[in-house]
Design a protein around this motif. Structure first.
Motif, mmCIF file in Angstrom:
data_model
loop_
_atom_site.group_PDB
_atom_site.id
_atom_site.type_symbol
_atom_site.label_atom_id
_atom_site.label_comp_id
_atom_site.label_asym_id
_atom_site.label_seq_id
_atom_site.Cartn_x
_atom_site.Cartn_y
_atom_site.Cartn_z
ATOM 1 N N PRO A 118 0.799 -1.227 0.000
ATOM 2 C CA PRO A 118 0.000 0.000 0.000
ATOM 3 C C PRO A 118 0.836 1.285 0.000
ATOM 4 O O PRO A 118 0.496 2.237 -0.709
ATOM 5 N N HIS A 119 1.942 1.323 0.746
ATOM 6 C CA HIS A 119 2.726 2.563 0.788
ATOM 7 C C HIS A 119 3.378 2.873 -0.550
ATOM 8 O O HIS A 119 3.717 4.021 -0.816
ATOM 9 N N HIS A 120 3.507 1.888 -1.415
ATOM 10 C CA HIS A 120 4.095 2.152 -2.727
ATOM 11 C C HIS A 120 3.190 3.032 -3.597
ATOM 12 O O HIS A 120 3.645 3.617 -4.574
ATOM 13 N N GLY A 121 1.914 3.144 -3.218
ATOM 14 C CA GLY A 121 1.040 4.097 -3.914
ATOM 15 C C GLY A 121 1.522 5.525 -3.733
ATOM 16 O O GLY A 121 1.373 6.365 -4.624
ATOM 17 N N MET A 122 2.129 5.799 -2.582
ATOM 18 C CA MET A 122 2.698 7.129 -2.341
ATOM 19 C C MET A 122 4.053 7.246 -3.040
ATOM 20 O O MET A 122 4.347 8.273 -3.654
ATOM 21 N N CYS A 123 4.878 6.224 -2.942
ATOM 22 C CA CYS A 123 6.203 6.266 -3.589
ATOM 23 C C CYS A 123 6.067 6.516 -5.088
ATOM 24 O O CYS A 123 6.783 7.341 -5.657
ATOM 25 N N PHE A 162 -7.153 2.752 -6.733
ATOM 26 C CA PHE A 162 -6.201 2.746 -5.621
ATOM 27 C C PHE A 162 -5.461 4.090 -5.547
ATOM 28 O O PHE A 162 -5.431 4.742 -4.507
ATOM 29 N N ALA A 163 -4.893 4.528 -6.665
ATOM 30 C CA ALA A 163 -4.121 5.774 -6.690
ATOM 31 C C ALA A 163 -5.012 6.982 -6.387
ATOM 32 O O ALA A 163 -4.596 7.903 -5.677
#
Length: 176
Positions: A43-48, A136-137
């Motif tokens: 999930p945090h890779h959506g921010m990355c 998601f994004a």
């Protein structure tokens, strides 16, 4: 987890089986790989991915992250729809090329699990949930990035200065 090859994922069977089991518990399952791609994503890779600018842990990692970004945003796919992602709180497709990934386990596992849990909580997602990447994004943008909550989740990350000094690419919904 095996690499992206010619735009398609080839999954490590044991990790894929675990992810499928997790997804089944949440009442979801990915369609067959040939019909529609479903990519495991922390999930945090959506921010990355929202702030990625070609910098990373190594050249291999950076090139792979760029390829995943292009795949997820439809730049290297012939499909009209964006791929689905399965939210996972273990190593994912992006982690596969990370030098901190040691035999499928992140050296920073506890720290990044906290990042993942923050995204899950703020967006109302569940571990194992499957959804289209664009949705998601969009929710990551709306519930975290536009709401000014990114720093609450990953403010201590080594890439903080990049994120703090750029606009999120998810702000422009035409990308998705």
């Amino acid at each position: 987890m095996e690499p992206l090859v010619k735009g398609k994922l080839q999954n490590n069977e044991s990790q894929n089986d675990q992810s499928q089991n997790d997804a089944s518990k949440n009442g979801a399952s990915c369609e067959k790989e040939m019909e529609k791609m479903c990519i495991p994503l922390r999930p945090h890779h959506g921010m990355c991915l929202a702030y990625f600018e070609g910098k990373g842990y190594s050249e291999g990692f950076t090139a792979h992250m760029q390829k995943v970004l292009e795949l997820l945003t439809g730049k290297i796919s012939e499909s009209e729809k964006l791929p689905e992602v399965r939210l996972v709180t273990h190593t994912d497709e992006i982690c596969r090329a990370c030098p901190n990934n040691e035999n499928g386990v992140c050296r920073e596992a506890a720290r990044v699990l906290g990042f993942d849990r923050g995204v899950l909580e703020l967006c109302g997602f569940k571990d194992g949930q499957i959804l289209e990447f664009g949705e998601f994004a969009r929710l990551v943008q709306e519930k975290i990035l536009s709401a000014g909550k990114r720093g609450e989740i990953c403010g201590g990350c080594q890439w903080e200065t990049i994120c703090a000094n750029r606009e999120s690419r998810w702000r422009d919904s035409s990308i998705l």
